[in-house]
Design a protein around this motif. Structure first.
Motif, PDB file in Angstrom:
ATOM      1  N   ARG A  18      44.777   0.765 -35.134  1.00 15.12           N
ATOM      2  CA  ARG A  18      43.582   1.371 -34.537  1.00 15.12           C
ATOM      3  C   ARG A  18      42.389   0.428 -34.671  1.00 15.12           C
ATOM      4  O   ARG A  18      41.571   0.303 -33.746  1.00 15.12           O
ATOM      5  N   GLN A  19      42.276  -0.226 -35.810  1.00 16.61           N
ATOM      6  CA  GLN A  19      41.215  -1.214 -36.013  1.00 16.61           C
ATOM      7  C   GLN A  19      41.381  -2.378 -35.033  1.00 16.61           C
ATOM      8  O   GLN A  19      40.400  -2.853 -34.444  1.00 16.61           O
ATOM      9  N   PHE A  20      42.626  -2.834 -34.832  1.00 17.20           N
ATOM     10  CA  PHE A  20      42.871  -3.903 -33.868  1.00 17.20           C
ATOM     11  C   PHE A  20      42.424  -3.487 -32.468  1.00 17.20           C
ATOM     12  O   PHE A  20      41.855  -4.279 -31.712  1.00 17.20           O
ATOM     13  N   ALA A  21      42.696  -2.225 -32.105  1.00 17.70           N
ATOM     14  CA  ALA A  21      42.276  -1.727 -30.799  1.00 17.70           C
ATOM     15  C   ALA A  21      40.755  -1.738 -30.677  1.00 17.70           C
ATOM     16  O   ALA A  21      40.202  -2.134 -29.628  1.00 17.70           O
ATOM     17  N   ASP A  22      40.065  -1.338 -31.728  1.00 15.66           N
ATOM     18  CA  ASP A  22      38.603  -1.381 -31.711  1.00 15.66           C
ATOM     19  C   ASP A  22      38.097  -2.819 -31.624  1.00 15.66           C
ATOM     20  O   ASP A  22      37.045  -3.083 -31.016  1.00 15.66           O
ATOM     21  N   ASP A  23      38.837  -3.752 -32.223  1.00 16.07           N
ATOM     22  CA  ASP A  23      38.460  -5.167 -32.122  1.00 16.07           C
ATOM     23  C   ASP A  23      38.545  -5.661 -30.681  1.00 16.07           C
ATOM     24  O   ASP A  23      37.721  -6.468 -30.235  1.00 16.07           O
ATOM     25  N   VAL A  24      39.559  -5.201 -29.953  1.00 10.70           N
ATOM     26  CA  VAL A  24      39.660  -5.573 -28.535  1.00 10.70           C
ATOM     27  C   VAL A  24      38.419  -5.093 -27.786  1.00 10.70           C
ATOM     28  O   VAL A  24      37.840  -5.833 -26.965  1.00 10.70           O
TER      29      VAL A  24
ATOM     30  N   ASP B 205      32.789  -4.503 -38.337  1.00  8.74           N
ATOM     31  CA  ASP B 205      32.543  -4.855 -39.736  1.00  8.74           C
ATOM     32  C   ASP B 205      32.069  -6.295 -39.897  1.00  8.74           C
ATOM     33  O   ASP B 205      31.970  -6.796 -41.015  1.00  8.74           O
ATOM     34  N   GLY B 206      31.772  -6.968 -38.769  1.00 10.65           N
ATOM     35  CA  GLY B 206      31.262  -8.329 -38.813  1.00 10.65           C
ATOM     36  C   GLY B 206      32.302  -9.414 -38.746  1.00 10.65           C
ATOM     37  O   GLY B 206      31.957 -10.607 -38.671  1.00 10.65           O
ATOM     38  N   THR B 207      33.583  -9.080 -38.744  1.00 10.54           N
ATOM     39  CA  THR B 207      34.640 -10.087 -38.666  1.00 10.54           C
ATOM     40  C   THR B 207      34.548 -10.845 -37.350  1.00 10.54           C
ATOM     41  O   THR B 207      34.400 -10.249 -36.278  1.00 10.54           O
ATOM     42  N   ALA B 208      34.648 -12.170 -37.423  1.00 11.39           N
ATOM     43  CA  ALA B 208      34.632 -13.006 -36.219  1.00 11.39           C
ATOM     44  C   ALA B 208      35.967 -12.874 -35.486  1.00 11.39           C
ATOM     45  O   ALA B 208      37.039 -12.965 -36.101  1.00 11.39           O
ATOM     46  N   LEU B 209      35.901 -12.651 -34.181  1.00 11.82           N
ATOM     47  CA  LEU B 209      37.088 -12.488 -33.345  1.00 11.82           C
ATOM     48  C   LEU B 209      37.093 -13.566 -32.268  1.00 11.82           C
ATOM     49  O   LEU B 209      36.253 -13.556 -31.359  1.00 11.82           O
ATOM     50  N   ALA B 210      38.019 -14.497 -32.368  1.00 13.39           N
ATOM     51  CA  ALA B 210      38.113 -15.581 -31.387  1.00 13.39           C
ATOM     52  C   ALA B 210      38.791 -15.078 -30.122  1.00 13.39           C
ATOM     53  O   ALA B 210      39.795 -14.361 -30.177  1.00 13.39           O
ATOM     54  N   TYR B 211      38.250 -15.462 -28.966  1.00 14.44           N
ATOM     55  CA  TYR B 211      38.850 -15.072 -27.695  1.00 14.44           C
ATOM     56  C   TYR B 211      38.965 -16.285 -26.783  1.00 14.44           C
ATOM     57  O   TYR B 211      38.290 -17.303 -26.973  1.00 14.44           O
ATOM     58  N   GLN B 212      39.831 -16.139 -25.765  1.00 14.87           N
ATOM     59  CA  GLN B 212      40.099 -17.207 -24.810  1.00 14.87           C
ATOM     60  C   GLN B 212      40.223 -16.573 -23.422  1.00 14.87           C
ATOM     61  O   GLN B 212      41.032 -15.669 -23.232  1.00 14.87           O
TER      62      GLN B 212
ATOM     63  N   THR C 116      42.769 -13.403 -23.828  1.00 18.32           N
ATOM     64  CA  THR C 116      43.496 -13.230 -25.082  1.00 18.32           C
ATOM     65  C   THR C 116      42.503 -13.243 -26.231  1.00 18.32           C
ATOM     66  O   THR C 116      41.357 -13.668 -26.083  1.00 18.32           O
ATOM     67  N   LEU C 117      42.966 -12.779 -27.381  1.00 15.37           N
ATOM     68  CA  LEU C 117      42.165 -12.907 -28.589  1.00 15.37           C
ATOM     69  C   LEU C 117      43.100 -13.139 -29.757  1.00 15.37           C
ATOM     70  O   LEU C 117      44.280 -12.780 -29.712  1.00 15.37           O
ATOM     71  N   ASP C 118      42.585 -13.785 -30.770  1.00 14.39           N
ATOM     72  CA  ASP C 118      43.295 -13.894 -32.035  1.00 14.39           C
ATOM     73  C   ASP C 118      42.935 -12.655 -32.847  1.00 14.39           C
ATOM     74  O   ASP C 118      41.781 -12.511 -33.286  1.00 14.39           O
ATOM     75  N   LEU C 119      43.890 -11.754 -33.004  1.00 14.25           N
ATOM     76  CA  LEU C 119      43.607 -10.580 -33.817  1.00 14.25           C
ATOM     77  C   LEU C 119      43.198 -11.010 -35.223  1.00 14.25           C
ATOM     78  O   LEU C 119      43.608 -12.063 -35.707  1.00 14.25           O
ATOM     79  N   ARG C 120      42.367 -10.203 -35.870  1.00 15.64           N
ATOM     80  CA  ARG C 120      41.923 -10.549 -37.224  1.00 15.64           C
ATOM     81  C   ARG C 120      43.127 -10.930 -38.076  1.00 15.64           C
ATOM     82  O   ARG C 120      44.192 -10.324 -37.999  1.00 15.64           O
ATOM     83  N   GLY C 121      42.949 -11.980 -38.860  1.00 18.55           N
ATOM     84  CA  GLY C 121      44.037 -12.487 -39.678  1.00 18.55           C
ATOM     85  C   GLY C 121      44.796 -13.628 -39.053  1.00 18.55           C
ATOM     86  O   GLY C 121      45.596 -14.283 -39.727  1.00 18.55           O
ATOM     87  N   THR C 122      44.581 -13.894 -37.745  1.00 19.85           N
ATOM     88  CA  THR C 122      45.328 -14.936 -37.053  1.00 19.85           C
ATOM     89  C   THR C 122      44.392 -15.944 -36.404  1.00 19.85           C
ATOM     90  O   THR C 122      43.198 -15.688 -36.203  1.00 19.85           O
ATOM     91  N   GLY C 123      44.960 -17.091 -36.036  1.00 20.72           N
ATOM     92  CA  GLY C 123      44.250 -18.095 -35.255  1.00 20.72           C
ATOM     93  C   GLY C 123      42.912 -18.468 -35.839  1.00 20.72           C
ATOM     94  O   GLY C 123      42.769 -18.730 -37.032  1.00 20.72           O
TER      95      GLY C 123
END
Length: 268
Positions: free
Chosen positions: A78-84, A16-23, A59-66
């Motif tokens: 389920r959405q969080f899993a798709d974000d991974v 959906d275009g949400t930015a997902l930060a990863y490390q 790691t990643l900051d799940l949407r809503g965090t970090g």
């Protein structure tokens, strides 16, 4: 993109275009580490280096965090899993081992169910199958977490995470008590997502070799959930840390880290 040229940190884009930060830290095959509800990637700061002898860690900051985007929602596991998966795609990772704790363990279950080809070995910690079959925390715990005093809630969480003896020897700061930068709508979204988790009917579809870990004194996610998960996931192995609470992975760091490393490398 090879493991040697992946960036140490960056952003992927969800469907959906949400930015997902990863490390991404270390070298070697990747181990995805998934944090608990309303927490960012710092949840793993105390132990992630323990895996670098056998895996790199992602790691990643799940949407809503970090540093990730914080859309209004609704949120679900389920959405969080798709974000991974979106992060794995951005880094060119076809398959990874996955270690999820607490709500991260709920996300990991759906990741292994919805995207089985992306998961090598699976570790589930201090988590539950959700839904009507799960053993939920008792009402007194729920009341203590619902009080309006944020500092009092942090004190309650610290007690739920760690035994008094361990806290006396490790005075903090603790990285498992919630992301203080989360806006209220995202915090509610994470709570709704976690409460809405129910993988019971789908757990037998998990094909990844699975290790399930839990603290025997966990009141946040009662330890009876370990046996429930194991009864539904084919061939799952289990280990209980009898004197640990929710954050067994820190309090029993040496034993838990060794068990996970051995499992990931096929030594046990």
């Amino acid at each position: 993109m090879t493991g040697h040229d992946r960036p140490a940190a960056g952003f992927a884009r969800a469907q959906d275009g949400t930015a997902l930060a990863y490390q991404h830290h270390g070298q070697g095959p990747p181990l995805v580490l998934l944090a608990g509800q309303a927490n960012n990637h710092h949840w793993w700061d105390g132990v992630r280096g323990d895996f670098h002898t056998v895996r790199s860690t992602l790691t990643l900051d799940l949407r809503g965090t970090g540093d990730s985007g914080k859309p209004e929602g609704p949120y679900c596991v389920r959405q969080f899993a798709d974000d991974v998966v979106a992060v794995l795609d951005a880094l060119g990772i076809a398959r990874a081992d996955v270690y999820g704790t607490s709500m991260g363990g709920r996300v990991a279950q759906h990741l292994a169910i919805r995207h089985p080809q992306r998961v090598g070995r699976l570790v589930l910690g201090c988590t539950s199958p959700g839904g009507a079959h799960a053993v939920e925390r008792d009402a007194s715990v729920r009341r203590s977490l619902a009080q309006p005093d944020a500092q009092a809630v942090r004190r309650v969480l610290a007690d739920l995470m760690y035994t008094p003896l361990w806290r006396a020897a490790h005075p903090g700061p603790y990285h498992t008590l919630g992301d203080p930068r989360m806006p209220a709508h995202a915090r509610r979204g994470h709570l709704i997502a976690s409460n809405g988790h129910d993988a019971w009917s789908e757990l037998p579809r998990i094909a990844a070799p699975t290790l399930i870990l839990h603290g025997g004194q966990d009141r946040l996610t009662p330890p009876d959930n370990l046996a429930l998960l194991a009864s539904r996931i084919p061939g799952a192995r289990t280990h209980l840390f009898p004197h640990a609470r929710h954050a067994y992975f820190e309090e029993c760091r040496n034993e838990a880290g060794k068990l996970v490393r051995q499992f990931l490398t096929g030594e046990n």
